[in-house]
Design a protein around this motif. Structure first.
Motif, PDB file in Angstrom:
ATOM      1  N   ALA A  55      36.700  35.906  37.204  1.00 14.51           N
ATOM      2  CA  ALA A  55      36.238  37.164  36.618  1.00 14.51           C
ATOM      3  C   ALA A  55      37.251  37.570  35.574  1.00 14.51           C
ATOM      4  CB  ALA A  55      36.121  38.246  37.691  1.00 14.51           C
ATOM      5  N   LEU A  56      36.780  38.013  34.406  1.00 17.41           N
ATOM      6  CA  LEU A  56      37.699  38.400  33.339  1.00 17.41           C
ATOM      7  C   LEU A  56      37.079  39.497  32.482  1.00 17.41           C
ATOM      8  CD1 LEU A  56      37.540  35.658  30.563  1.00 17.41           C
ATOM      9  CD2 LEU A  56      36.249  35.455  32.676  1.00 17.41           C
ATOM     10  N   ASP A  57      37.941  40.244  31.780  1.00 20.47           N
ATOM     11  CA  ASP A  57      37.446  41.349  30.960  1.00 20.47           C
ATOM     12  C   ASP A  57      38.139  41.377  29.606  1.00 20.47           C
ATOM     13  OD1 ASP A  57      39.947  42.575  31.272  1.00 20.47           O
ATOM     14  OD2 ASP A  57      39.259  43.934  32.853  1.00 20.47           O
ATOM     15  N   LYS A  58      37.778  42.371  28.794  1.00 21.56           N
ATOM     16  CA  LYS A  58      38.316  42.469  27.440  1.00 21.56           C
ATOM     17  C   LYS A  58      39.644  43.199  27.382  1.00 21.56           C
ATOM     18  CE  LYS A  58      33.930  41.894  25.046  1.00 21.56           C
ATOM     19  NZ  LYS A  58      32.956  42.406  24.059  1.00 21.56           N
ATOM     20  N   LYS A  59      40.183  43.545  28.544  1.00 22.20           N
ATOM     21  CA  LYS A  59      41.503  44.158  28.610  1.00 22.20           C
ATOM     22  C   LYS A  59      42.562  43.143  29.027  1.00 22.20           C
ATOM     23  CE  LYS A  59      39.790  48.828  29.595  1.00 22.20           C
ATOM     24  NZ  LYS A  59      39.848  49.974  30.537  1.00 22.20           N
ATOM     25  N   GLY A  60      42.159  41.869  29.116  1.00 20.09           N
ATOM     26  CA  GLY A  60      43.110  40.830  29.455  1.00 20.09           C
ATOM     27  C   GLY A  60      43.361  40.661  30.938  1.00 20.09           C
ATOM     28  N   ARG A  61      42.496  41.222  31.778  1.00 20.68           N
ATOM     29  CA  ARG A  61      42.664  41.060  33.223  1.00 20.68           C
ATOM     30  C   ARG A  61      41.743  39.947  33.719  1.00 20.68           C
ATOM     31  NH1 ARG A  61      41.962  47.413  34.423  1.00 20.68           N
ATOM     32  NH2 ARG A  61      40.000  46.848  33.401  1.00 20.68           N
ATOM     33  N   CYS A  62      42.217  39.180  34.691  1.00 15.39           N
ATOM     34  CA  CYS A  62      41.368  38.168  35.280  1.00 15.39           C
ATOM     35  C   CYS A  62      41.800  37.920  36.720  1.00 15.39           C
ATOM     36  CB  CYS A  62      41.405  36.862  34.477  1.00 15.39           C
ATOM     37  SG  CYS A  62      42.991  36.018  34.484  1.00 15.39           S
ATOM     38  N   ALA A  63      40.886  37.339  37.483  1.00 18.14           N
ATOM     39  CA  ALA A  63      41.163  37.018  38.882  1.00 18.14           C
ATOM     40  C   ALA A  63      40.186  35.944  39.321  1.00 18.14           C
ATOM     41  CB  ALA A  63      41.021  38.258  39.764  1.00 18.14           C
ATOM     42  N   GLY A  64      40.703  34.903  39.980  1.00 16.19           N
ATOM     43  CA  GLY A  64      39.808  33.856  40.437  1.00 16.19           C
ATOM     44  C   GLY A  64      40.559  32.637  40.916  1.00 16.19           C
ATOM     45  N   GLU A  84      43.502  23.926  45.554  1.00 14.69           N
ATOM     46  CA  GLU A  84      43.054  25.098  44.818  1.00 14.69           C
ATOM     47  C   GLU A  84      44.250  25.945  44.394  1.00 14.69           C
ATOM     48  OE1 GLU A  84      39.342  27.552  45.908  1.00 14.69           O
ATOM     49  OE2 GLU A  84      41.016  28.724  46.732  1.00 14.69           O
ATOM     50  N   ALA A  85      44.107  26.580  43.232  1.00  3.90           N
ATOM     51  CA  ALA A  85      45.103  27.537  42.755  1.00  3.90           C
ATOM     52  C   ALA A  85      44.416  28.872  42.536  1.00  3.90           C
ATOM     53  CB  ALA A  85      45.743  27.051  41.462  1.00  3.90           C
ATOM     54  N   GLN A  86      45.022  29.935  43.029  1.00  2.81           N
ATOM     55  CA  GLN A  86      44.523  31.280  42.786  1.00  2.81           C
ATOM     56  C   GLN A  86      45.271  31.876  41.609  1.00  2.81           C
ATOM     57  OE1 GLN A  86      43.975  33.797  46.370  1.00  2.81           O
ATOM     58  NE2 GLN A  86      44.703  32.024  47.526  1.00  2.81           N
TER      59      GLN A  86
END
Length: 248
Positions: free
Chosen positions: A78-87, A96-98
């Protein structure tokens, strides 16, 4: 580890390739379109999907792609236009890498299988040391550092969708379907021997929901969802290993 993480960036290219590199084709199915998007050609529907998807403030990308080394990269981010992501990401199913990025800090946590797969050519003693230090532990580094800036760029939705700009598609209309429960119309594109299938939402905004690439060079499938949904990018709890402080 850095090579595999960066290989995951190929996923974004796969998701956009079918909308940026395809040749014009016959559009017989569009002569008298009926049903969803009646009166629009496949290319016009694809153009609307590009616009709607580009305007989303956030989204989730999930899928797999084969990178230049022949490795299968799996990504759920998941990512946004503010530069945040998580996955999460993995290569060839080897662990796997988080990943979480918030503010100017990139957080990553690797399992043992992932670490050993990345260091398989290194001496066993060295790999054992890396596993002992990192496996199952959250790490952090500056997102502006040389080892993190490429991934940090991927976490910016504007950067990932940059190739969506000024796209003109010649897709042909196909059947209707559903993608994760959302009604959609299937579009088809062809570039030489490579074929691409796009699924576009027919209810609400015409978001791009799925891309299937049967390209010999970039085969894979990517789905998009959770549009305009806040990204769960929170600083991990507990002890965090500072790789910058360790010179990592």
């Amino acid at each position: 580890m850095r090579r595999t993480a960066l290989a995951a960036l190929c996923l974004a290219a796969a998701a956009t390739a079918s909308l940026t590199g395809c040749l014009p084709g016959e559009d017989k199915a569009d002569s008298k379109p009926k049903g969803p998007f009646a009166g629009l050609t496949g290319g016009e529907i694809a153009d609307r999907a590009v616009e709607a998807t580009s305007n989303a403030s956030s989204l989730r990308m999930k899928g797999d792609i084969v990178d230049d080394d022949g490795s299968r990269i799996d990504l759920d981010m998941a990512l946004d236009k503010k530069g945040r992501c998580a996955g999460t990401m993995s290569a060839d199913g080897e662990g796997e890498a988080q990943l979480i990025m918030t503010g100017d800090t990139l957080y990553m946590k690797y399992d043992e299988k992932f670490l050993r797969a990345q260091d398989e050519d290194a001496p066993k003693e060295e790999t054992d040391g890396v596993v002992a230090m990192l496996a199952g532990k959250w790490t952090k580094m500056s997102a502006k550092g040389s080892d993190a800036k490429e991934i940090a760029g991927f976490c910016d939705l504007d950067t990932v969708l940059a190739d969506f700009q000024d796209v003109s598609s010649d897709a042909t209309r196909g059947r209707t379907t559903t993608v994760d429960g959302t009604p959609a119309i299937v579009l088809h594109e062809k570039d030489g021997n490579d074929t691409y299938t796009l699924s576009v939402a027919t209810e609400g905004k015409p978001y791009l929901l799925k891309v299937v690439s049967k390209s010999a060079k970039d085969p894979g499938t990517v789905t998009f969802g959770d549009f305009d949904t806040p990204v769960p990018a929170e600083t991990p709890e507990g002890k965090i290993l500072d790789l910058d402080a360790l010179g990592g």
